[in-house]
Every structure is written in structure tokens, then in C-alpha cells.
Design an enzyme around this catalytic site. Sequence first.
Site, PDB file in Angstrom:
ATOM      1  N   ASP A   1      16.108  90.223  41.636  1.00 37.32           N
ATOM      2  CA  ASP A   1      16.048  88.936  40.475  1.00 37.32           C
ATOM      3  C   ASP A   1      16.218  87.604  41.501  1.00 37.32           C
ATOM      4  O   ASP A   1      16.716  87.725  42.562  1.00 37.32           O
ATOM      5  CB  ASP A   1      16.989  89.072  39.536  1.00 37.32           C
ATOM      6  CG  ASP A   1      18.410  88.978  39.963  1.00 37.32           C
ATOM      7  OD1 ASP A   1      18.638  89.853  40.968  1.00 37.32           O
ATOM      8  OD2 ASP A   1      19.362  88.531  39.505  1.00 37.32           O
TER       9      ASP A   1
ATOM     10  N   HIS B   1      21.487  80.043  47.257  1.00 39.01           N
ATOM     11  CA  HIS B   1      21.356  79.340  45.846  1.00 39.01           C
ATOM     12  C   HIS B   1      21.156  77.781  46.273  1.00 39.01           C
ATOM     13  O   HIS B   1      21.239  76.883  45.270  1.00 39.01           O
ATOM     14  CB  HIS B   1      22.631  79.258  45.027  1.00 39.01           C
ATOM     15  CG  HIS B   1      23.029  80.839  44.642  1.00 39.01           C
ATOM     16  ND1 HIS B   1      23.617  81.062  43.527  1.00 39.01           N
ATOM     17  CD2 HIS B   1      22.699  82.027  45.163  1.00 39.01           C
ATOM     18  CE1 HIS B   1      23.630  82.639  43.424  1.00 39.01           C
ATOM     19  NE2 HIS B   1      23.026  83.148  44.521  1.00 39.01           N
TER      20      HIS B   1
ATOM     21  N   GLU C   1      21.019  91.203  39.517  1.00 37.50           N
ATOM     22  CA  GLU C   1      22.595  90.832  40.129  1.00 37.50           C
ATOM     23  C   GLU C   1      22.883  89.599  39.948  1.00 37.50           C
ATOM     24  O   GLU C   1      24.258  89.501  39.811  1.00 37.50           O
ATOM     25  CB  GLU C   1      22.243  91.103  41.561  1.00 37.50           C
ATOM     26  CG  GLU C   1      23.458  91.192  42.339  1.00 37.50           C
ATOM     27  CD  GLU C   1      24.200  89.976  42.471  1.00 37.50           C
ATOM     28  OE1 GLU C   1      25.413  89.917  42.565  1.00 37.50           O
ATOM     29  OE2 GLU C   1      23.743  88.950  42.923  1.00 37.50           O
ATOM     30  N   GLU C   2      22.134  88.492  39.684  1.00 39.24           N
ATOM     31  CA  GLU C   2      22.605  87.251  39.485  1.00 39.24           C
ATOM     32  C   GLU C   2      23.205  86.936  38.216  1.00 39.24           C
ATOM     33  O   GLU C   2      23.940  85.757  37.857  1.00 39.24           O
ATOM     34  CB  GLU C   2      21.490  86.216  39.701  1.00 39.24           C
ATOM     35  CG  GLU C   2      20.964  86.397  41.104  1.00 39.24           C
ATOM     36  CD  GLU C   2      22.094  85.843  42.368  1.00 39.24           C
ATOM     37  OE1 GLU C   2      22.871  85.424  42.085  1.00 39.24           O
ATOM     38  OE2 GLU C   2      21.460  85.663  43.502  1.00 39.24           O
TER      39      GLU C   2
ATOM     40  N   ARG D   1      32.761  94.723  56.612  1.00 35.75           N
ATOM     41  CA  ARG D   1      34.229  94.709  56.455  1.00 35.75           C
ATOM     42  C   ARG D   1      34.608  95.861  55.979  1.00 35.75           C
ATOM     43  O   ARG D   1      34.166  96.224  54.763  1.00 35.75           O
ATOM     44  CB  ARG D   1      34.606  93.400  55.604  1.00 35.75           C
ATOM     45  CG  ARG D   1      36.097  93.052  55.558  1.00 35.75           C
ATOM     46  CD  ARG D   1      36.287  91.866  54.531  1.00 35.75           C
ATOM     47  NE  ARG D   1      37.488  91.521  54.604  1.00 35.75           N
ATOM     48  CZ  ARG D   1      38.253  91.143  55.336  1.00 35.75           C
ATOM     49  NH1 ARG D   1      37.898  90.132  56.323  1.00 35.75           N
ATOM     50  NH2 ARG D   1      39.804  91.058  55.372  1.00 35.75           N
TER      51      ARG D   1
END
Length: 400
Positions: A85, A370, A143-144, A184
Site C-alpha cells: 500500500d 512519509h 500496512e499503513e 535487531r
Amino acid sequence: MATATALRDDIDEILPGVVADRRDFHEHPELANQEVRTAGIVAERLRALGVEDIRTGIASTGVTGLIRGRKPGPGRTVLLRADMDALPIPEENDVEYRSQNPGVMHACGHDAHTAMLLGVTRLLLDRRDEFAGTVKVLFQPAEEFPPGGAKPMIDAGVLDDPKVDAAFGQHIAQEHPVGEIWVRTGPAMAAADRFHMVIKGKGGHGARPQGTIDPIVIGAQIVVALQTLVSRSIDPTEEAVVTVGTFKAGEAFNVIPDTAELGGTVRTFTAANRDFLEERIEKLARGIANAMGADLAFRYIRGYPATVNDPAMTDLVREVAAAVVGPDNVHESPLMMGAEDFSYFLEEVPGTFWFVGSKNEERGLIWGHHHPRFDLDEASLPVGMETMVNVALRYLNEGA
Ligand code: NI
């Protein structure tokens, strides 16, 4: 590891097509749960490549497919995920592949994720003799836009049939130079929750406070009291944030309003801290409001959970990444306060989510995710593909 040179030659060969796909997706961005064109192209590509058991329309526009290895072995299934998306941002870049969809832009790199996973699919199909077990490729919507696309896809059964044993995902990272990979172990990205409260007091004349219940004074106490939760109640070696982002009350300088509204965000990395803050924010606010004679309406809305990377899977990715970009270019990712719905997969199966650097200062590709001028160095695409192919092969053949 696949023979590194052979894989690199194959990546060089398919790279122009992957770049073309990425630019095509970039030019035609689609918002969450509306990825119809993108998902259509994905499904068409998977069919043309000969991917098995292609399923479409999962939780709106999600697509999955299977690549079955031909080598005898343990027969595990690994899931590789890309999100599809775009964002409601008007693009400000002046590039050939600029968004043709006004007000919508691939400003997070999901165009690259989708294009890379199509490339990875092709590379793995050509290597079916080199692995045992099954690769499930998954293209995810939304996802957003919480509640996101991952959870509905899991609810629709994407982790079954065949049962998925491990899941991997990667994200382009404009924070880091192209040619670097950041990983991580353990909690890596935050859980992002939201709260909203209405303090119901009793309005009146600003010069005659007697008989009123002033929701602004009560709200101010609540804002200050909330600051003690992280500073006084959370283990100082753990990270958490409570921010009040909205405080709405009153229309006139000489009038005490009836109500005040507070809204905020909560970021945590462990389930214990998340549960604790959810409970304590309400208790504290309600206690203060009630003690001062007001009522409180309270809502706590959970967003994505924390993204927690499995130690063994993260070590696997770290080793693979070192072979791809060199050990000096693999870094320990800092904790990120942003959230990512790949976390839902990691709640169900072990896996890891890593970052592929895509910034290039010399080329002016410096704008962050973004931002209306976000763009990535496409030299990150072969790095991401080589890493993901080798992660899949390594996991299926050797485990973590
Ligand atoms: Ni993103």
C-alpha cells in the site's frame, strides 16, 4: 548460501525488470485495501512464473503463492512478506515515474518491497533444486492503515496449509545509507496504542466558579499525572512513551465549559508494559476526575503490537547480511518508536524484520519515510533481494 556469484549474476539479469516494476508501482500507487491494480499485477506475475497455489483477494487484496523445493530435507515452510500500500500524500518529486494518482504516493518504499519480492520469487523458482520445503510468498495490503492487513490475512488462514514455520520481512530504510543492513534481536519496533477521554464536568460563568466542576482544571491535573507513569512506574531500563497530543475544551475566555477532551498515544515494547499503561492511564484519569467531582468516558484503542525479532532467526539474517554487504556494513538497529504490522506474524511464528539502507546523499536521495519528496536509491533492491533469497535458502536447508 547460494553460490554468491551465480546468484549475483541472476540478480543483475533480472534487475532492470525489478526496477521497472518498482517504478510502475510507484507511478500507480494505491491506498490501503484498494491495492487492486498492484495485486492484479502481482497475481499475473506469479501465474506467469509458474508459482503454485496462488490465492488472491485475501483480506481485501492480499495474494499468496507457493514455491516448492525439490531437494529432500526437513520440509519446513518459510513465509516471505511484502506490503503493497501507498499513502495519502501528494508527491513532490519531479521524476519520470512520479505518481499519476493525485494525492497518493508510495512514500514509504512499499513499491520497492513488492517489486523485490517478485524478483525473489523468480530467483527462488530457478533454485527449486537447491532447497527442501516450501516458500510461501505473501503480498499484504494496508500496512499503513490500522488495523492493517497482516492480522486479517492471518485470520484468513495464511499461516496454515501448509503450516508456516518462520516468517521474514524487510523494509527499505532512508535513515541508513544504501549498502548497509540493519538488524535487531528482540523488541525492535514499538506497539502503538491510542487513548481518548472526555472529562464531564459542569459549566458555568467564569467569574462564578462555585457550583461548577471545571473540566479544564481537571484535565490539566490529568495531563501532569500521566507524566509520572513512564518516569515513576516503568523500569528505567525499558522504553515507553505516553504523550497527550490533543486537549480540547472551551469556546469563550469567560466561560467554564461542560467538558474537556484529551487524546494521546502510547508506545511500548513489552506486553507487560503495554497492559500496565492501558490499565494505569484509565485508573489515574478516572481517579482524578472522580475525586474532583467529574465523570470520565475513556477509550483505549490498541494498534499494532511490538515487533519482536526471534534471536536465532535474527542471527541467521545477520550472518546472511554479512555475506551480502560485508560484516562492516551490518549494524545493530536502534529501537524504533514507530510500529509495523509484520509484528502480528512474529506473534505467531518465529522470524525477523530487518532494514535495508536506501539513502544516497550524493544523489540527493535524503528524504525520510512519509515525506512528499521521499525517494530511494534503487541500488538497495539487489541488496534486499540477495539477502531475502539467502535467508530463505539458509532457513529451509539448515534451520536457524
Ligand atoms: Ni512502511
